[in-house]
Enzyme design. Structure first.
Site, PDB file in Angstrom:
ATOM      1  N   GLU A 133       0.699  -1.048   0.104  1.00  0.00           N
ATOM      2  CA  GLU A 133       0.181  -0.137   0.123  1.00  0.00           C
ATOM      3  C   GLU A 133       1.032   1.209  -0.029  1.00  0.00           C
ATOM      4  O   GLU A 133       0.457   2.180  -0.565  1.00  0.00           O
ATOM      5  CB  GLU A 133      -0.963   0.127   1.182  1.00  0.00           C
ATOM      6  CG  GLU A 133      -2.039  -0.990   1.040  1.00  0.00           C
ATOM      7  CD  GLU A 133      -3.173  -0.893   0.022  1.00  0.00           C
ATOM      8  OE1 GLU A 133      -2.980   0.182  -0.681  1.00  0.00           O
ATOM      9  OE2 GLU A 133      -3.676  -1.855  -0.529  1.00  0.00           O
ATOM     10  N   TYR A 152      -6.301   6.833   3.893  1.00  0.00           N
ATOM     11  CA  TYR A 152      -6.536   5.572   2.849  1.00  0.00           C
ATOM     12  C   TYR A 152      -5.672   4.382   3.176  1.00  0.00           C
ATOM     13  O   TYR A 152      -6.323   3.199   3.332  1.00  0.00           O
ATOM     14  CB  TYR A 152      -6.042   5.955   1.634  1.00  0.00           C
ATOM     15  CG  TYR A 152      -5.822   4.756   0.673  1.00  0.00           C
ATOM     16  CD1 TYR A 152      -6.875   4.232   0.026  1.00  0.00           C
ATOM     17  CD2 TYR A 152      -4.284   4.282   0.437  1.00  0.00           C
ATOM     18  CE1 TYR A 152      -6.667   3.050  -0.685  1.00  0.00           C
ATOM     19  CE2 TYR A 152      -4.436   3.020  -0.250  1.00  0.00           C
ATOM     20  CZ  TYR A 152      -5.226   2.487  -0.753  1.00  0.00           C
ATOM     21  OH  TYR A 152      -5.191   1.305  -1.500  1.00  0.00           O
ATOM     22  N   ASP A 204      -9.746   5.551  -1.985  1.00  0.00           N
ATOM     23  CA  ASP A 204      -8.830   5.951  -3.007  1.00  0.00           C
ATOM     24  C   ASP A 204      -9.196   6.897  -4.393  1.00  0.00           C
ATOM     25  O   ASP A 204     -10.325   6.949  -4.623  1.00  0.00           O
ATOM     26  CB  ASP A 204      -7.826   4.807  -3.433  1.00  0.00           C
ATOM     27  CG  ASP A 204      -8.391   4.153  -4.330  1.00  0.00           C
ATOM     28  OD1 ASP A 204      -9.635   3.881  -4.511  1.00  0.00           O
ATOM     29  OD2 ASP A 204      -7.527   3.672  -5.445  1.00  0.00           O
TER      30      ASP A 204
END
Length: 296
Positions: free
Chosen positions: A40, A123, A141
């Site tokens: 991520e 996020y 996102d």
DNA sequence: AACCCGTGGCG
DNA sequence: TCGCCAAGGGT
């Protein structure tokens, strides 16, 4: 038949995802929460195709937070290579150290604990909770924002800044169950990445095209277009920083000022270098000064 | 809130 | 060709 449209929408998106999802390595069963977190962070503003090979090598070299926490900043920055925004690499290292020191070497599941980690914002915290732990959370996102804006607002792109109202709506849309909500999140993201793209959406391949407000309205233009003016690039500090970092990644020993990449504006180059040092991306040694990637 | 922070590829 | 965009976060 449309008195309860959300379950139908959830099903359309999750069924599409099951049929069209990419087999990305961090989606394989058994991927550790740490490996998901690493993916991520790497994916923040960086395309999947460029992240994938780096992530594979990275996880082979540093499989756990403890292993990565023991690495030096120089090797971290070299392994990060050309992914861009190298401060992310140092923040990820800080996160590994924090996970070892504060959480016994295990990535926390708690939202507030995740948000306390450097480089982990709203996020990333939600993504880790949803994709690594199967928690019910709102993953918002750029892909999800774009899909929901088109589908529900009839506009081509979301507003430049994320509002509470937008977060609230996305949260309200979440299916009730953790497993369903995780699938909905990843399904919307994948739909935005593969079909409902920013440039040239492939509406003919979209499972919810019939429900899309943007399509129904005849694809009206972006009312925020004038506020999206891209940040200048040519001649910016960022460009100089990139040149300097590239040279220092390649260097095998500290470089004196005159061995660093030339730049038409010497004052700007000096300013950029100072900024890199302040950010912990460059270290200064000796007198006269020489420059290198920082150690530990 | 506005601005800063890399890099590469695509339409 | 070149502007735009890519699983954002920090200040």
């Amino acid at each position: 038949m449309d008195d309860d449209p959300w379950p139908a929408l959830w099903h359309a998106v999750t069924a599409w995802y099951a049929a069209h999802r990419r087999d990305l390595p961090w989606r394989e069963p058994g991927t550790s929460p740490w490996a998901v977190l690493v993916s991520e962070v790497m994916l923040q503003q960086t395309p999947v195709a460029r992240v994938e090979p780096v992530w594979r090598a990275w996880m082979r070299r540093w499989p756990t937070p403890a292993a990565f926490a023991a690495a030096g900043h120089d090797e971290v920055l070299r392994a990060w290579g050309t992914l861009g925004y190298p401060r992310r690499a140092l923040r990820l290292h800080g996160t590994a150290v924090a996970v070892v020191e504060r959480h016994g070497g295990e990535v926390p599941r708690d939202r507030e604990a995740l948000l306390d980690l450097p480089g982990v914002g709203g996020y990333t915290a939600a993504a880790v909770r949803a994709f690594a732990f199967g928690e019910r959370d709102t993953v918002l996102d750029t892909n999800v924002r774009r899909v929901l804006t088109r589908l529900l607002d009839g506009l081509p792109l979301p507003p430049p800044s994320l509002s509470r109202a937008e977060e609230r709506r996305a949260s309200d849309l979440l299916p009730p169950g953790p497993a369903d909500s995780a699938l909905w999140n990843i399904g919307l993201m994948e739909l935005g990445a593969l079909v409902c793209t920013a440039r040239s959406p492939r509406c003919e391949a979209c499972p919810v095209a019939e429900r899309c407000a943007w399509r129904a309205a005849g694809y009206p233009p972006d009312p925020y277009a004038d506020r999206r003016r891209a940040q200048a690039w040519e001649g910016t500090d960022r460009q100089v920083r990139g040149r300097l970092m590239a040279a220092l990644r390649e260097a095998t020993e500290p470089l004196p000022l005159e061995a660093l990449p030339a730049w038409h504006d010497e004052a700007q180059r000096a300013r950029a270098l100072t900024g890199l040092v302040a950010d912990g991306l460059v270290a200064v040694t000796g007198s006269p000064a020489r420059y290198r990637l920082p150690g530990r």
